[in-house]
Design an enzyme around this catalytic site. Sequence first.
Site, short mmCIF file in Angstrom:
data_model
loop_
_atom_site.label_atom_id
_atom_site.label_comp_id
_atom_site.label_asym_id
_atom_site.label_seq_id
_atom_site.Cartn_x
_atom_site.Cartn_y
_atom_site.Cartn_z
N ASP A 100 11.86 -8.87 -11.93
CA ASP A 100 12.30 -8.57 -10.55
C ASP A 100 11.08 -8.49 -9.64
OD1 ASP A 100 11.42 -6.11 -11.76
OD2 ASP A 100 12.47 -4.96 -10.22
N GLU B 283 12.04 -2.94 -12.57
CA GLU B 283 10.80 -2.17 -12.50
C GLU B 283 10.51 -1.71 -11.08
OE1 GLU B 283 6.54 -1.12 -12.35
OE2 GLU B 283 7.62 -2.54 -11.11
N GLU B 284 10.79 -2.58 -10.13
CA GLU B 284 10.44 -2.26 -8.74
C GLU B 284 11.40 -1.23 -8.12
OE1 GLU B 284 7.65 -3.01 -7.84
OE2 GLU B 284 7.05 -5.02 -8.45
N ASP C 243 0.53 -6.31 -15.94
CA ASP C 243 1.17 -5.98 -14.66
C ASP C 243 0.18 -5.14 -13.85
OD1 ASP C 243 3.10 -5.80 -12.73
OD2 ASP C 243 4.23 -4.19 -13.70
N HIS D 98 20.20 15.17 25.81
CA HIS D 98 19.30 14.87 26.92
C HIS D 98 18.08 15.80 26.84
CE1 HIS D 98 17.79 14.56 31.02
NE2 HIS D 98 18.62 13.52 31.23
N THR E 192 14.76 9.41 27.29
CA THR E 192 14.54 10.85 27.25
C THR E 192 15.64 11.50 26.41
OG1 THR E 192 15.60 10.90 29.41
CG2 THR E 192 13.21 11.09 29.38
N ARG F 137 1.16 10.55 -6.19
CA ARG F 137 0.62 9.88 -7.38
C ARG F 137 -0.04 10.95 -8.24
NH1 ARG F 137 2.36 4.43 -7.96
NH2 ARG F 137 2.99 3.92 -5.86
N HIS G 260 3.41 -6.29 -3.15
CA HIS G 260 4.37 -5.57 -2.30
C HIS G 260 4.19 -5.90 -0.82
CE1 HIS G 260 5.13 -2.19 -5.51
NE2 HIS G 260 4.98 -3.38 -6.05
N1 BES Z 1 2.41 -3.86 -10.89
C1 BES Z 1 2.69 -2.59 -10.30
C2 BES Z 1 1.90 -1.45 -10.92
C3 BES Z 1 0.43 -1.43 -10.58
C4 BES Z 1 0.00 -1.60 -9.29
C5 BES Z 1 -0.47 -1.16 -11.59
C6 BES Z 1 -1.35 -1.54 -9.00
C7 BES Z 1 -1.81 -1.09 -11.30
C8 BES Z 1 -2.26 -1.27 -10.00
C9 BES Z 1 4.16 -2.25 -10.47
O1 BES Z 1 5.02 -3.33 -10.33
C10 BES Z 1 4.56 -1.27 -9.40
O2 BES Z 1 4.46 -1.55 -8.25
N2 BES Z 1 5.00 -0.09 -9.81
C11 BES Z 1 5.53 0.88 -8.94
C12 BES Z 1 6.31 1.85 -9.78
C13 BES Z 1 7.40 2.57 -9.06
C14 BES Z 1 8.35 1.66 -8.33
C15 BES Z 1 8.14 3.46 -10.02
C16 BES Z 1 4.43 1.61 -8.18
O3 BES Z 1 3.33 1.84 -8.71
O4 BES Z 1 4.65 1.94 -7.01
ZN ZN Z 2 4.73 -4.90 -11.19
#
Ligand code: BES
Ligand code: ZN
Length: 445
Positions: free
Chosen positions: A76, A138-139, A165, A198, A300, A313, A412
Amino acid sequence: MKDPLSELIEFLRIPSVSANPENAGDVARAAEWLAERLRRAGFTVEVAPTAGHPIVYAERLAGGDRPTVLIYGHYDVQPPEPLELWETPPFEPTIKDGKIYARGASDDKGQLFAHVAAAAELAGETPVNLKFVIEGEEEVGSPNLVAFVEENRERLRADAVLISDSPMFAPGLPTLTYGLRGLTYMEVRLRGLGRDVHSGAYGGAVPNAAHAAAWLISRLKDEMGWVRIPGFYDDVEPLSPQEREMWRRLPFDEDEYRREVGAGDTSGEPGYTILERRWARPTFDVNGIGSGYQGEGSKTVIPATAFFKFSMRLVPNQDPDKIADLTESYLRRILPAGYQMEVVRYHGGYPVLVPTDSPPMQAAAAALSQAWGRETVFTREGGSIPIVHDFMRVLGAPVVLMGFGLESDNLHAPNEKLDLINFEKGIEASKNFMRLLPEYLEGGQ
Ligand code: BES
Ligand code: ZN
């Protein structure tokens, strides 16, 4: 047989956007396309339905005495929007200056397909038993994969789990990633009024949800980059001096990094380098925010509602559920009077650290070095692949994160690409790994 690049182009043409229900047919088509490709390479394939998008499971066994490699990837892709910022259409793969541009080129179709192509090319040889588990969600946080892994624990059993990935540290520099950050994703929805009103007639006498949202956000992270949720840092494992020293030796230019991302300045916690902030420190980021008038010109009005989506993160030892609990109770405690608040929890994922001295990691380092003619470096990454934690927990096998992408691949974002050399070397490294793994496993016993 078509060459791997022409096949990758076919795969990239399928708009398998998992987040968009309108693309559900395309996502299913991408799964079938992969299944068919793997069947042609001698695999027994199952396209397993789930409550969401299907999981493609494939195996080609060489014999009981051979080691087993399980390759994970995702077919995906992220939504392509905003479309007007793409120089060539996202689902019409275009080759320019040695790179292939398309949504999914790097994340993850191109990286995944390097292994499929390698497996097809190795069809005559059988150095290892090969299994693929390829998901289509995954996304969107892999909502159905954990159950599949748990239910198929026996079938997925492997001596190593191989995942591509993630990025390489720099062009031409073979890289193994031994750490990923975890994730907690949430949303706050606020209501202060029954309807928009308003701003002259009511302003100053009634709550404004946009202000409440801004106020809450300012209390979640300070201007220095410090997360203000009580207990947030409690479980964070400190960085070892050895690791800091190893990262300091990586070829990293802060000015170039700033230029590449188009930032006026970098930001983050004092006392940590850019790499340390991204790889070993937890963080908080607003990912989306909305309230009030968004159209042309002015209006307004006092908005009745506001929302913000945010993610944290996480780094080793933080627990995504515990962080969500801490965040929610803090938000409830500091919410100003006069507002209703809904706190939504989306997906999460545990951070991971994998040992660098396992035989599969060492075999992978040798496989990459052979392909690129340079010594492999070890890095962590800031992104998340939540299933890695579950592979380690359920299968107990060492995980190898052998990325073929680059940080500059526009993951992305518009104009996603993959360097063709990385695709070619990826196929080579994958084949090298299959051939080298048996002797490394024997040597390591
Ligand atoms: N390929 C990425 C993960 C990634 C990005 C690993 C940059 C190392 C460096 C993966 O497809 C992804 O974007 N994962 C998401 C996970 C989330 C949707 C649970 C992420 O990291 O935001
Ligand atoms: Zn990925």
